[in-house]
Design an enzyme around this catalytic site. Structure first.
Site, PDB file in Angstrom:
ATOM      1  N   LYS A 108       0.823  -1.211   0.000  1.00  0.00           N
ATOM      2  CA  LYS A 108       0.000   0.000   0.000  1.00  0.00           C
ATOM      3  C   LYS A 108       0.861   1.267   0.000  1.00  0.00           C
ATOM      4  O   LYS A 108       0.434   2.313  -0.454  1.00  0.00           O
ATOM      5  CB  LYS A 108      -0.929   0.010   1.217  1.00  0.00           C
TER       6      LYS A 108
HETATM    7  C1  LIG Z   1      -4.401  -4.520   0.633  1.00  0.00           C
HETATM    8  C2  LIG Z   1      -3.593  -5.764   0.615  1.00  0.00           C
HETATM    9  C3  LIG Z   1      -3.861  -6.788  -0.310  1.00  0.00           C
HETATM   10  C4  LIG Z   1      -5.030  -6.740  -1.277  1.00  0.00           C
HETATM   11  O1  LIG Z   1      -4.867  -5.768  -2.286  1.00  0.00           O
HETATM   12  P1  LIG Z   1      -6.143  -5.300  -3.151  1.00  0.00           P
HETATM   13  O2  LIG Z   1      -5.612  -4.209  -4.015  1.00  0.00           O
HETATM   14  O3  LIG Z   1      -7.166  -4.810  -2.171  1.00  0.00           O
HETATM   15  O4  LIG Z   1      -6.621  -6.461  -3.924  1.00  0.00           O
HETATM   16  C5  LIG Z   1      -3.030  -7.885  -0.309  1.00  0.00           C
HETATM   17  N1  LIG Z   1      -2.009  -7.995   0.566  1.00  0.00           N
HETATM   18  C6  LIG Z   1      -1.732  -7.038   1.474  1.00  0.00           C
HETATM   19  C7  LIG Z   1      -0.608  -7.242   2.418  1.00  0.00           C
HETATM   20  C8  LIG Z   1      -2.502  -5.882   1.531  1.00  0.00           C
HETATM   21  O5  LIG Z   1      -2.229  -4.937   2.436  1.00  0.00           O
END
Ligand SMILES: *Cc1c(COP(=O)(O)O)cnc(C)c1O
Length: 460
Positions: A108
């Site tokens: 993120k």
């Molecule tokens: C948010 C997140 C995901 C999922 O990503 P999306 O874009 O919502 O599909 C997967 N792994 C981690 C560690 C995350 O923080």
């Protein structure tokens, strides 16, 4: 370049306004009016070079190339690895793309760091301020706190469920020491936090009065920022070489970014496999053509405990031939019944979109972490393990498989210990959190109280 809503009832807006707004006023998601053609990344280009070119293509003259470059430089200066998204080999024809070298050790950061720089630059130019709010089940809040800490023109309000996130996740949010980052710990679960954020946005008058915006995974800036590492992976592994990406998925923002990269000409071809945990709504969508609302259940990969994958709406819009009326009808029906059978106009082309989904059980996720440790000596996070587990079961192909490693093992130490018997080594960034003063406000999950809190704590 103009951005239009997937539901067709909002005015087209430019890149900056689409990003500042997040959700379109008709409830739809913004997509570019047409896909720009962007030259694939070259092997000599740095991550910042590629990011700047891609963002500039979407911003299309609204921001000068120099401004975009500065934004990208500042965004990625905070990463511990100069490649930002380095690839490591896990086996023959198999790689992992490490997306966890940012300030809060989860992918993120890649998008959030860029959004924060973008927002702050644009708001400074306009002489405006904004309040950004997000509900978090763990990772998004930390990434937002790290990204917006100290921003001159944004006040951040994070809602997290009190005592329901891991201590490391909480520390990333609560120890920034920045007066523009506000943490509200609500004595309820994540869904309650999210419901409150939704209720704030539903009140258009309040949104205007507080200049409120969101940075959840439907924000176009996040999708654009995430398409960059697909392009750099293609460059690193060889132009023209077919790649198969396995993407641990929840809201599907990350997988969508791969699809977008392909549509813009950044990839040789596209195969994107969404790896999901026991919350398998995406699986049901791809395999049965049904969109069904389920209660999310807790799994070892909590950042993927999502019951409605919100970015699917953009895929539905694309594969239907950009039929906004149809998308509106589907989502209206879904809002009412929580169960919609996708029409053939979507089901057919969906199966040729390059996207698919596979679900992994909790038990398999746990054994996978131990298996990867035995094979490579690496400790991986439970979200990444969902991905490597899916990759392991896939039929042989001539494509190179790239699993996206979405978080660092140290972010989920309890699960890693249980699965492998090992303590994940703490990166400097986690060690540095210990002993820092935590600042958060514990309060009841009451929408009115949150509204008042934002009004009285935002800078004017
Ligand atoms: C948010 C997140 C995901 C999922 O990503 P999306 O874009 O919502 O599909 C997967 N792994 C981690 C560690 C995350 O923080």
């Amino acid at each position: 370049m103009k951005f239009i809503s997937t539901r067709g009832e909002a005015a087209a807006v430019g890149f900056v306004d689409a990003c500042l707004a997040g959700l379109a006023p008709d409830g739809g998601l913004y997509v570019p009016e047409e896909w720009p053609r962007i030259d694939p990344a070259g092997p000599d280009e740095s991550y910042v070079d590629v990011a700047a070119r891609i963002i500039s293509a979407f911003a299309d003259g609204e921001l000068s190339d120099d401004v975009v470059r500065g934004i990208c430089q500042r965004a990625y200066a905070s990463f511990a690895h100069q490649s930002v998204a380095p690839l490591v080999q896990t086996g023959p024809n198999a790689f992992m793309m490490e997306l966890h070298h940012g300030p809060t050790l989860a992918f993120k950061d890649v998008a959030m760091q860029l959004i924060a720089q973008l927002f702050d630059h644009v708001l400074a130019e306009r002489g405006e301020r904004m309040s950004v709010t997000c509900a978090t089940s763990g990772d998004t809040g930390g990434a937002a706190a790290a990204a917006f800490a100290g921003a001159g023109h944004v006040d951040l309000f994070i809602l997290h469920p009190f005592e329901r996130i891991s201590p490391v996740q909480r520390l990333f949010m609560t120890t920034t020491g920045s007066s523009n980052v506000h943490n509200l710990a609500l004595t309820e679960d994540f869904d309650a936090c999210q419901a409150i954020v939704k209720s704030l946005f539903a009140d258009r008058d309040y949104v205007r009065r507080t200049s409120l915006s969101g940075v959840n995974s439907i924000n176009w800036a996040r999708i654009a920022a995430q398409s960059v590492y697909y392009a750099t992976a293609q460059a690193a592994l060889g132009a023209g070489r077919p790649l198969r990406f396995v993407v641990p998925s929840g809201n599907m923002g990350d997988a969508l970014a791969g699809y977008v990269a392909a549509r813009c000409g950044l990839l040789a071809g596209f195969e994107g496999v969404c790896a999901v945990n026991e919350n398998d709504t995406l699986n049901v969508l791809f395999e049965q053509g049904r969109m069904r609302r389920e209660q999310a259940v807790a799994t070892p990969s909590p950042a993927m405990d999502i019951s409605v994958p919100s970015n699917f709406e953009r895929i539905a819009f694309e594969v239907s031939g950009r039929d906004a009326g149809l998308v509106r009808q589907i989502y209206d029906q879904f809002a009412q019944s929580g169960d919609v059978e996708l029409p053939d106009q979507i089901k057919g082309p969906l199966s040729c979109s390059g996207l698919s989904s596979k679900s992994v059980s909790n038990a398999t996720t746990m054994t996978e972490m131990a298996t990867v440790l035995a094979e490579t000596g690496w400790l991986i996070c439970p979200h990444t393990a969902v991905g490597t587990s899916v990759a392991r079961e896939m039929p042989q192909s001539n494509a190179v498989t790239v699993v996206l490693s979405t978080a660092h093992a140290a972010k989920f130490p309890e699960t890693v210990l249980e699965a492998t018997g090992r303590d994940a080594p703490l990166p400097e960034r986690v060690k540095a959190l210990a002993g820092r003063a935590e600042v958060f406000e514990q309060m009841a999950a009451d929408a009115g109280a949150v509204r008042d809190y934002i009004l009285s704590h935002q800078r004017t």
